[in-house]
Design an enzyme around this catalytic site. Sequence first.
Site, PDB file in Angstrom:
ATOM      1  N   GLY A  41      34.231  34.969  -0.189  1.00  0.00           N
ATOM      2  CA  GLY A  41      33.033  34.700  -0.725  1.00  0.00           C
ATOM      3  C   GLY A  41      31.966  35.580  -0.366  1.00  0.00           C
ATOM      4  CB  SER A 108      37.442  39.059   0.439  1.00  0.00           C
ATOM      5  OG  SER A 108      36.687  39.428  -0.618  1.00  0.00           O
ATOM      6  CD1 TRP A 109      32.379  35.257   3.526  1.00  0.00           C
ATOM      7  CD2 TRP A 109      31.255  36.918   4.027  1.00  0.00           C
ATOM      8  NE1 TRP A 109      31.555  34.941   4.620  1.00  0.00           N
ATOM      9  CE2 TRP A 109      30.828  35.857   4.668  1.00  0.00           C
ATOM     10  CE3 TRP A 109      30.630  38.044   4.050  1.00  0.00           C
ATOM     11  CZ2 TRP A 109      29.624  35.885   5.395  1.00  0.00           C
ATOM     12  CZ3 TRP A 109      29.380  38.378   4.778  1.00  0.00           C
ATOM     13  CH2 TRP A 109      28.896  37.194   5.475  1.00  0.00           C
ATOM     14  CG  ASP A 263      40.490  45.500  -3.498  1.00  0.00           C
ATOM     15  OD1 ASP A 263      39.624  44.845  -3.909  1.00  0.00           O
ATOM     16  OD2 ASP A 263      40.565  44.656  -2.269  1.00  0.00           O
ATOM     17  CG  HIS A 291      40.020  41.570  -3.909  1.00  0.00           C
ATOM     18  ND1 HIS A 291      39.616  42.014  -2.781  1.00  0.00           N
ATOM     19  CD2 HIS A 291      39.089  40.395  -3.839  1.00  0.00           C
ATOM     20  CE1 HIS A 291      38.505  41.214  -2.019  1.00  0.00           C
ATOM     21  NE2 HIS A 291      38.476  40.171  -2.518  1.00  0.00           N
TER      22      HIS A 291
END
Length: 316
Positions: A41, A108-109, A263, A291
């Site tokens: 996120g 990711s985050w 990605d 991704h």
Amino acid sequence: MLFPEIEPNEQGMLNVSPLHSIYWERSGNPNGLSVLIIHGGPGGGSSPSYRRYFDPKKFNIVQFDQRGCGRSTPHSELEENTTHHLIEDIEKIRQLLKIESWHVFGGSWGSTLSLIYAIQYTEKVLSLTLRGIFLCRQHELTWFYQKGASEIFSEEFDLYQSVIPLNERGNLINAFHKRLTSQDRSERTQAAHAWTRWEMSTSYLKPKEFSINKATNDNFSDSFARIECHYFINNIFLEENYILKNINKLKGIPVSIVQGRYDVVCPMRSAWDLNKALPTSKLYVIDNAGHSMKEIGISKRLIELTNELANSFSNL
């Protein structure tokens, strides 16, 4: 490739402040290797599918929903929602579950927060398994939200920026932040759908309808868009390039990096820069992937790594 579906064997709500309560759960083997899964996120929430990347006979699998998203409350709340708060929440979960130290897994985050947590609580991290590296430098934000990815997914980018007037498109993060924090519910919902669709439509090498359709879920898109934009307009509440500036603190921690070559959300450059700055890390580039951790090559490599992790530590 994934392990069978399992249900949590323990779950609850942890009051981390007078305002916020966060959802946590654990599944698998309570006496196994403890692993913390950190979702993306910010604002994405955890998923039952994340449990399936770990052998439930060998891992004590811990997940949580970060402030304001998933089952945490209050939903979509921005107050008292910063990187510092999330790091301290992780520590409170570790203490609650009486875990001395654990392996950390994030994409990711989730990779960003994993790295920051490991920098600040190095002695509590046994290893890092990371995917889709996001270092949250200004040029990474510009690439995805302003100009860069726009040149690859042009039709989706036009949909994304179409909710913003022409005279405000010079700084789309600012323009979206204004609308995502608006008291006008219709304006906020429209902006949330556009922001969320943009990321969901670019997360796979070949766009997937089931991913794009997540943007139509008002509950998900509101927290996802609002919290992401809140963090990014504030540069995740840390100095620019914080992770690489403090990378030396991670030299004693085994780090595995899995990165999709194509990605678009979190481009290869960030994984490459992290690997160069941390020569002890191992970088696995998946040449036919974007991704999402659900890309076949990424899923396969992640499971190989968690199996190696279980085997290496069981032999100690």
